[in-house]
Write an enzyme that holds these catalytic residues in place. Sequence first.
Site, PDB file in Angstrom:
ATOM      1  N   THR A   1     -35.499  58.460  95.313  1.00  0.00           N
ATOM      2  CA  THR A   1     -34.657  59.151  94.345  1.00  0.00           C
ATOM      3  C   THR A   1     -34.374  58.196  93.196  1.00  0.00           C
ATOM      4  O   THR A   1     -34.262  56.991  93.389  1.00  0.00           O
ATOM      5  CB  THR A   1     -33.370  59.729  94.986  1.00  0.00           C
ATOM      6  OG1 THR A   1     -32.792  60.655  94.067  1.00  0.00           O
ATOM      7  CG2 THR A   1     -32.344  58.660  95.327  1.00  0.00           C
TER       8      THR A   1
ATOM      9  N   CYS B   1     -23.556  58.325  91.735  1.00  0.00           N
ATOM     10  CA  CYS B   1     -24.050  59.034  92.912  1.00  0.00           C
ATOM     11  C   CYS B   1     -24.437  58.029  94.002  1.00  0.00           C
ATOM     12  O   CYS B   1     -24.695  56.868  93.718  1.00  0.00           O
ATOM     13  CB  CYS B   1     -25.282  59.863  92.581  1.00  0.00           C
ATOM     14  SG  CYS B   1     -25.014  61.114  91.331  1.00  0.00           S
TER      15      CYS B   1
ATOM     16  N   HIS C   1     -29.176  62.713  97.845  1.00  0.00           N
ATOM     17  CA  HIS C   1     -28.646  62.180  96.581  1.00  0.00           C
ATOM     18  C   HIS C   1     -27.309  62.885  96.343  1.00  0.00           C
ATOM     19  O   HIS C   1     -27.272  64.021  95.854  1.00  0.00           O
ATOM     20  CB  HIS C   1     -29.648  62.467  95.461  1.00  0.00           C
ATOM     21  CG  HIS C   1     -29.303  61.879  94.134  1.00  0.00           C
ATOM     22  ND1 HIS C   1     -30.252  61.334  93.317  1.00  0.00           N
ATOM     23  CD2 HIS C   1     -28.125  61.748  93.473  1.00  0.00           C
ATOM     24  CE1 HIS C   1     -29.670  60.894  92.195  1.00  0.00           C
ATOM     25  NE2 HIS C   1     -28.390  61.149  92.274  1.00  0.00           N
TER      26      HIS C   1
END
Lengths: 213, 165
Positions: free
Chosen positions: B26, B32, B49
């Site tokens: 990711t 995040c 994520h």
Amino acid sequence: MSFFNNINSTHLDILKEIGNIGAGHSATALSKLLNRKIDMQVPNVKIVSFDEMMELAGGPDNIVASVFLRIEGDVPGNMFFILQLPQATKLIQDLIRDEEFSFEGGTLSELGLSAFQELGNILSGSYLSSLSDFTQLHLYPSVPALSIDMVGAIIGYGLIELSQISDYAIVIDTAINEGELGETNSINGHFFLLPDPNSFEKIFSALGVQTDA
Amino acid sequence: MLDTGLVIKVGIADMNVVTAPNTIRTSGLGSCVGVVIFDQVHKVAGLAHIMLPSSTLSKADNLNRAKYADTAIEELLQLIGKSGGKSHSLKAKMAGGAQMFQFQNGSDIMRIGPRNVEAVSLELNRFKIPLISSDVGGSSGRTIEFDPQTTMLKIRTVNQGTKEI
């Protein structure tokens, strides 16, 4: 949220006009600052998923120079001014007349960073004040925050407020670019205006357009 | 590329599961958190994520379970189970949770990175999954890639290059 379903083409046109007026003033400001011709593209207003939003700025991995402002007041939201690194480097080199300055592994002088922040301040300030004049709404931008990092990390931050309500964002994207030079050297910046979900109604009603049609 | 595996990409507020020799990645984690839960024996790994700490923050009608720490871990465990991962051999690694911008009026939203990290840790505790290693905090974005074969998590940041945990 049901609001996104009520957005029609008139609304999108209004948002486009906001991008037009705002970025138009910014382009003029930049043009005066550099004493060069700056062109502006027709604003793009889109309803995008978060991943698509990242793609608009070159993909989540892409490293960019950005100025981020939080807007408070009548229509809260987030605003980004994003430049690709080579172009940001060129722009700041021109502004501070220092060929050594570089965002790509070169010297990051205090002066250069400060100049970039001030540039972001001037450009977004002219964007927002023209928007405020046009809509008669009060907008209070925060002090601009500078970041040279991955698109995903920067934009992701601006999506937090929105993400509590929706998986989509309405983005007003306006690109400005320098007409004369070749593609590699020309400045090609993006303004992203991301109003908070509740702000749209206020924008539309300030301009006398119904939202619950 | 030397290995024959595919790289499976996970978008923002999204999750997926891979088995070796494929890897999972990711990109652009800021505030995040990217959490990887893996079964070393069966070479299965899942990655989420995560954007927000708690689904109670949601004002949406339909909940995207991958977006919130308290729903994503649970969902991810189910996906891993379906792909052959066994719950008793699961371990976790995580990265992200940076504070990208500093503002004076520090509302809760501004602390979202650290809060995401806390929420993910709590969830891992709830399911008794040991957290082997993590690279969290700071003020830089991260791109992460996990290889279920070697169980190494490769982390790339803008100024600090690449490291493995």
